[in-house]
Each structure stands twice: as structure tokens, then as C-alpha cells.
Motif scaffolding. Structure first.
Motif, PDB file in Angstrom:
ATOM      1  N   PHE A  58       0.826  -1.199   0.000  1.00  0.00           N
ATOM      2  CA  PHE A  58       0.000   0.000   0.000  1.00  0.00           C
ATOM      3  C   PHE A  58       0.868   1.261   0.000  1.00  0.00           C
ATOM      4  O   PHE A  58       0.793   2.081   0.915  1.00  0.00           O
ATOM      5  CB  PHE A  58      -0.930   0.004   1.215  1.00  0.00           C
ATOM      6  CG  PHE A  58      -1.733  -1.259   1.387  1.00  0.00           C
ATOM      7  CD1 PHE A  58      -2.785  -1.550   0.549  1.00  0.00           C
ATOM      8  CD2 PHE A  58      -1.406  -2.177   2.385  1.00  0.00           C
ATOM      9  CE1 PHE A  58      -3.520  -2.723   0.694  1.00  0.00           C
ATOM     10  CE2 PHE A  58      -2.132  -3.341   2.545  1.00  0.00           C
ATOM     11  CZ  PHE A  58      -3.196  -3.621   1.691  1.00  0.00           C
ATOM     12  N   ASN A 105      -0.401   4.928   0.750  1.00  0.00           N
ATOM     13  CA  ASN A 105      -0.695   5.468   2.079  1.00  0.00           C
ATOM     14  C   ASN A 105       0.324   6.507   2.518  1.00  0.00           C
ATOM     15  O   ASN A 105       0.100   7.226   3.488  1.00  0.00           O
ATOM     16  CB  ASN A 105      -0.722   4.340   3.116  1.00  0.00           C
ATOM     17  CG  ASN A 105      -1.897   3.401   2.923  1.00  0.00           C
ATOM     18  OD1 ASN A 105      -2.787   3.665   2.138  1.00  0.00           O
ATOM     19  ND2 ASN A 105      -1.896   2.294   3.643  1.00  0.00           N
ATOM     20  N   SER A 106       1.473   6.554   1.843  1.00  0.00           N
ATOM     21  CA  SER A 106       2.546   7.480   2.196  1.00  0.00           C
ATOM     22  C   SER A 106       2.730   8.509   1.087  1.00  0.00           C
ATOM     23  O   SER A 106       2.422   8.250  -0.083  1.00  0.00           O
ATOM     24  CB  SER A 106       3.865   6.721   2.406  1.00  0.00           C
ATOM     25  OG  SER A 106       3.738   5.723   3.386  1.00  0.00           O
ATOM     26  N   ARG A 110       0.966  11.819   5.042  1.00  0.00           N
ATOM     27  CA  ARG A 110       0.125  12.478   4.045  1.00  0.00           C
ATOM     28  C   ARG A 110      -0.943  13.304   4.751  1.00  0.00           C
ATOM     29  O   ARG A 110      -1.532  12.884   5.742  1.00  0.00           O
ATOM     30  CB  ARG A 110      -0.549  11.455   3.130  1.00  0.00           C
ATOM     31  CG  ARG A 110       0.402  10.794   2.136  1.00  0.00           C
ATOM     32  CD  ARG A 110      -0.369   9.977   1.111  1.00  0.00           C
ATOM     33  NE  ARG A 110      -1.203  10.854   0.303  1.00  0.00           N
ATOM     34  CZ  ARG A 110      -2.223  10.434  -0.442  1.00  0.00           C
ATOM     35  NH1 ARG A 110      -2.547   9.143  -0.440  1.00  0.00           N
ATOM     36  NH2 ARG A 110      -2.920  11.273  -1.158  1.00  0.00           N
ATOM     37  N   VAL A 132      -4.510  12.114   5.994  1.00  0.00           N
ATOM     38  CA  VAL A 132      -4.527  10.660   5.841  1.00  0.00           C
ATOM     39  C   VAL A 132      -3.895   9.981   7.049  1.00  0.00           C
ATOM     40  O   VAL A 132      -4.445   9.038   7.608  1.00  0.00           O
ATOM     41  CB  VAL A 132      -3.793  10.234   4.551  1.00  0.00           C
ATOM     42  CG1 VAL A 132      -3.621   8.704   4.497  1.00  0.00           C
ATOM     43  CG2 VAL A 132      -4.562  10.705   3.334  1.00  0.00           C
ATOM     44  N   GLY A 133      -2.701  10.438   7.442  1.00  0.00           N
ATOM     45  CA  GLY A 133      -1.985   9.789   8.532  1.00  0.00           C
ATOM     46  C   GLY A 133      -1.679  10.745   9.658  1.00  0.00           C
ATOM     47  O   GLY A 133      -1.953  11.950   9.590  1.00  0.00           O
TER      48      GLY A 133
END
Length: 486
Positions: free
Chosen positions: A378, A381-382, A430, A433-434
Motif C-alpha cells: 500500500f 498510504n505514504s 500524508r 490521511v496519517g
């Protein structure tokens, strides 16, 4: 000149190429470059001499041994205390012990600890501190833990500790660890599930033959919090239910009353043990590496410190970070302030509260906690230009929004890394997102200079996390260099 390092790897590029570009965000497809147009960096493995590579693998072996025993914050502290005493550290009992070169232990209820090597300069002029946490996500038992359930079994009722994906904990052998303190004054260690022949505990999943009613559940709700209850027994007696039989077995095994469980600290953790991951043995796999990995690296670095440093070196290993650094052994407690007061009062008789505040203000701190690495499955995701990559060294974490230190302190740390040829990278999640948090905020609130650093993990907060041995060795070397920073 400061080097602005941006990281990428062959495996990241390969992962992006294999994934469908239609399903990946644009950020995941970026190829970060230096101003000269070349790929910014390479794996630390490619920079090692044969001797250094041997050192990396050698460092991993005692770390795995530590992980085999450190199944809770209390057990982790016990391991560190044993290692510290073997390295010549002694428990602090008197101000007369505080003199240059002294190696001291400040133990906080066997769940948090400070290790200190007293420097030649006064504590008030500055200290070098690495702060970590040794708790990891797990399941806690409720005060009245044993209940009967349909299917003629007994279950253990649990509560969640830390950020976990609940579905990962089903169908997994679990061990029961912790302590029971009885009303008659006994202290009992509990460790069931790791020794050969021990039983384990398992959260039962639904079979694919009969789970159609559950298939609309989403990724994070495959199991609900009140369903995180492992099987504890299955044999009734003519007179008693299975739950009664389980309670009777606990009473007999530990010589306790039901009320003693109310005072117990009992945790369910994966009943797995650390191992190398990959045919090249480059990764360490284990539950609990966040943040036992950096607690071990920091503690080892101060145990291995030679001579008397100019500035007092300290490692602060805390508890309860995964739930907000609360309680009297978390980073938000007054324990570290008390240690500073003890040190200041010994060096400056009748030290005032203002003297202690000056000492805190002059402290330089690395808040060391693991971070998630670019995931090969994935990568989207970063955000590629600011993502940490397994095997690419120490991570400088930049979260923004008031969490970052002053620029001048970050620059000092980068200069230290470069001077000691320690490879480093950066991580910023991100946007929207994170995220994440560390104990750094509790220390900077004391007017300390604090920078968040770490190493990347794969499968962070899962029941089996993976770290690169070369990253772990790199940050250990970094901590050792930090103690000598001017």
C-alpha cells in the motif's frame, strides 16, 4: 551546508509500477529527486563495511532475547534493570551518589525508569536525554474477567489498550501475562502461554460456512470491542459451569480469591516469539516493537557508554504512551521532574524550583518512537517525498502543527548525524490521511528542546511488526553520538 535528504527505493518504485495507476493517488507515484536530478539516497545496507554488517547482525541477537521476555511494561523494566546492573548501574538511594561518572538507576514503580550517567558539567548547564516508551498495544482483562458463553465455553472479558486493528487478534494464540497483588500482601507474576506445554487463549472467528450475517461489516468493524474475548476453558463439571471451573482453576493455580483479580494487572499478548524475517535475515519480526525497539536501543546505548560524559546522559523509559502517557508512570507524570530535582539538589545544595526549571530549559531531548514505513503493498498510504523507508536509517519526524522543535535544534541534530556518518531520512504523513503522537509534547511542555526521531516499521501496531536490523543499529549508534553532542 545542510543536506536536504529525500528518500526513495527500488522496491517503492516497483510497488508503484505493479499497482494500478488508476487506483493510486498521484502522490504515491512521485519519484523524489535531489536538485541535481538524481535519486536522493540508498539503503544503509549498501554503505556498510563487512565488519559493520557483522555488527548489525550481532546487535539484533540480544534484542530478540529482550523481546522474548519483555511482554509487558513491568517485564520490560525488569529486563532493563538486570542489564543495567550488569553494566555497573546502581539504584539511586542517596544524594552522595551523584558525582561525575556515576551510573544511576531511578526506578518508578517498576514500570518506568531513568538511567543516568552523571557528567562532569552541572546538570543545570544541560543534559542529553533519550526518551522512549515500553508499552505496546494489547488486551487488558476486565476486573471480573471470566464469563460463560454459548457453545459451552468460558471467555475472558477484555478491554482494548492502544490503537489496534481488532480483526488481527482473532484466531491468534494469546498469552496471559502480568501481576496479581493479593489482599493478603502477596505479589504474583502471571505468565501463561510461552513455556512449552502452556495453554494459550484464542478469540474465535466465524466460519465461512455460517458467516453471511457478518459479511457487511467493514474493515475496522470485523470484530466489535465487546467481541474481543478469547476462549478460556471448555470443560464443565456435574455441578459447575465452564466459567465456574475456570475460576476454580485460577483460584487453585495462584491461591487467590475472586476479589484479587480486581487489583490485578493482566494483559493478553500474542503468544509468538521474535524471529528473523526474509531469506536474508535482514528484518526482525515480533509483537511489541513499537516502542520496545527504541527503548532497547536507548538503554543499550547508555549501558555501553564509556567514560564520563561532559553533559549528564539520561535515558527515560516511560509507560502508557499508547493511551496518552497518563497515570503516574506515564511521561505526563512528575517523575522526571523529581529526578531533575534530586540531581540539582545534590549538585547545588538547597536548589530552588527556579534552578530546576533552568536545568529543564537547558536539556536536549530525543523523543524516540517508531513510525510506519512505506508499505510495499500500500505505497499510496505514504507521500513519497517525505516517507520513511525500512533500511534507510534514522527517521527525523516532522508533524507540523506545533509539534516540531525550533529550527536551530533540528539543525544541530542533523549536523550531528552528518558528522558521525549516520544515514537519516524524514517522515511527514500524508495530509488528512496519517498522523501519530509521541511523548515529546509532554517534555517540550517542560521547556525542554525536543526532537521526535525513530525508525520505520512494517505492520506497525499489528500483532507482528517488522523492523530493519540496520535501522535499529543505526539509531543505537546515533544515541551514543548524541550523548557527546556539544
Amino acid at each position: 551546508m545542510l543536506k536536504f535528504l529525500v528518500r526513495t527505493t527500488a522496491f517503492t518504485a516497483l510497488s508503484v509500477a505493479l499497482a494500478s495507476s488508476a487506483t493510486l493517488p498521484l502522490a504515491a507515484q512521485e519519484t523524489p529527486l535531489n536538485p541535481d536530478g538524481k535519486v536522493a539516497s540508498k539503503s544503509v545496507w549498501l554503505t556498510l563495511t563487512p565488519q559493520q554488517k557483522s555488527d548489525v547482525f550481532a546487535f539484533a541477537e540480544p534484542y530478540k532475547d529482550y523481546l522474548r521476555h519483555a511482554k509487558s511494561a513491568g517485564l520490560s523494566t525488569a529486563e532493563f534493570l538486570s542489564l543495567a546492573k550488569a553494566a555497573g548501574f546502581t539504584e539511586f538511594t542517596s544524594p552522595s551518589q551523584i558525582k561525575p561518572g556515576a551510573k544511576l538507576i531511578f526506578d518508578n514503580r517498576d514500570r518506568a525508569v531513568v538511567f543516568a550517567v552523571i557528567g562532569s558539567d552541572s546538570v543545570e548547564t544541560g543534559t542529553r536525554i533519550v526518551a522512549t516508551h515500553q508499552d505496546s498495544p494489547h488486551l487488558n482483562l476486565k476486573s471480573r474477567p471470566v464469563v460463560g458463553a454459548p457453545g459451552s465455553v468460558a471467555l475472558l472479558k477484555t478491554t482494548l489498550y492502544g490503537g489496534i486493528k481488532k480483526y488481527q487478534w482473532s484466531n491468534l494464540p494469546l498469552a496471559l501475562v502480568g501481576r496479581i497483588d493479593t489482599t493478603d500482601g502477596r505479589h504474583l507474576q502471571v505468565n501463561i502461554g510461552f513455556a512449552p506445554g502452556d495453554p494459550v487463549f484464542v478469540i474465535a472467528d466465524a466460519a465461512p460456512h455460517s458467516d453471511s450475517l457478518l459479511r457487511t461489516r467493514t474493515y475496522t468493524t470485523v470484530l466489535a470491542g465487546e467481541e474481543m474475548n478469547p476462549v478460556a476453558g471448555s470443560i464443565p463439571s456435574e455441578k459447575n459451569s465452564v466459567a465456574d471451573q475456570v475460576m476454580a482453576a485460577l483460584r487453585a493455580k495462584f491461591n487467590i480469591k475472586d476479589e484479587d483479580l480486581v487489583a490485578a494487572e493482566l494483559e493478553l499478548v500474542p503468544a509468538t516469539q521474535p524471529a528473523d524475517v526474509g531469506i536474508d535475515n535482514g528484518l526482525t519480526g515480533s509483537w511489541g516493537q513499537d516502542d520496545k525497539a527504541l527503548s532497547y536501543a536507548a538503554s543499550r546505548s547508555i549501558f555501553d557508554l564509556k567514560g564520563t560524559p561532559k553533559k549528564t546522559a539520561m535515558v527515560y523509559v516511560t509507560n502508557f504512551e499508547e493511551v496518552g502517557s497518563i497515570n503516574n508512570t506515564g511521561a505526563n507524570s512528575q517523575f522526571l521532574d523529581t529526578v531533575f530535582t534530586e540531581l540539582m539538589d545534590a549538585q547545588k545544595k538547597g536548589a530552588s524550583a527556579l534552578d530546576v526549571r533552568h536545568a529543564l530549559r537547558n536539556a536536549a531531548v530525543l523523543s524516540a518512537d517508531c513510525n510506519d514505513g512505506v508499505n510495499p503493498l500500500f505505497p499510496g498510504n505514504s507521500e513519497a517525498s517525505n516517507a520513511a523507508i525500512v533500511g534507510y536509517g534514522v527517521t527525523i519526524k516532522r508533524y507540523g502543527a506545533g509539534f516540531d522543535p525550533n529550527a536551530e535544534f533540528t539543525a544541530r541534530i542533523i549536523a550531528l548525524l552528518d558528522k558521525n556518518n549516520i544515514t537519516w531520512q524524514t517522515q511527514t504523513p500524508r495530509v488528512e490521511v496519517g498522523g501519530g503522537g509521541t511523548i515529546g509534547g509532554f517534555l517540550s511542555a517542560r521547556n525542554m528542546e525536543v526532537l521526535d526521531v525513530g525508525i520505520p516499521l512494517l505492520s506497525m501496531h499489528a500483532t507482528y511488526e517488522m523492523s530493519s536490523k540496520v535501522d535499529h543499529w543505526s539509531i543505537y549508534k546515533f544515541f551514543g553520538a548524541f550523548y557527546g553532542m556539544e
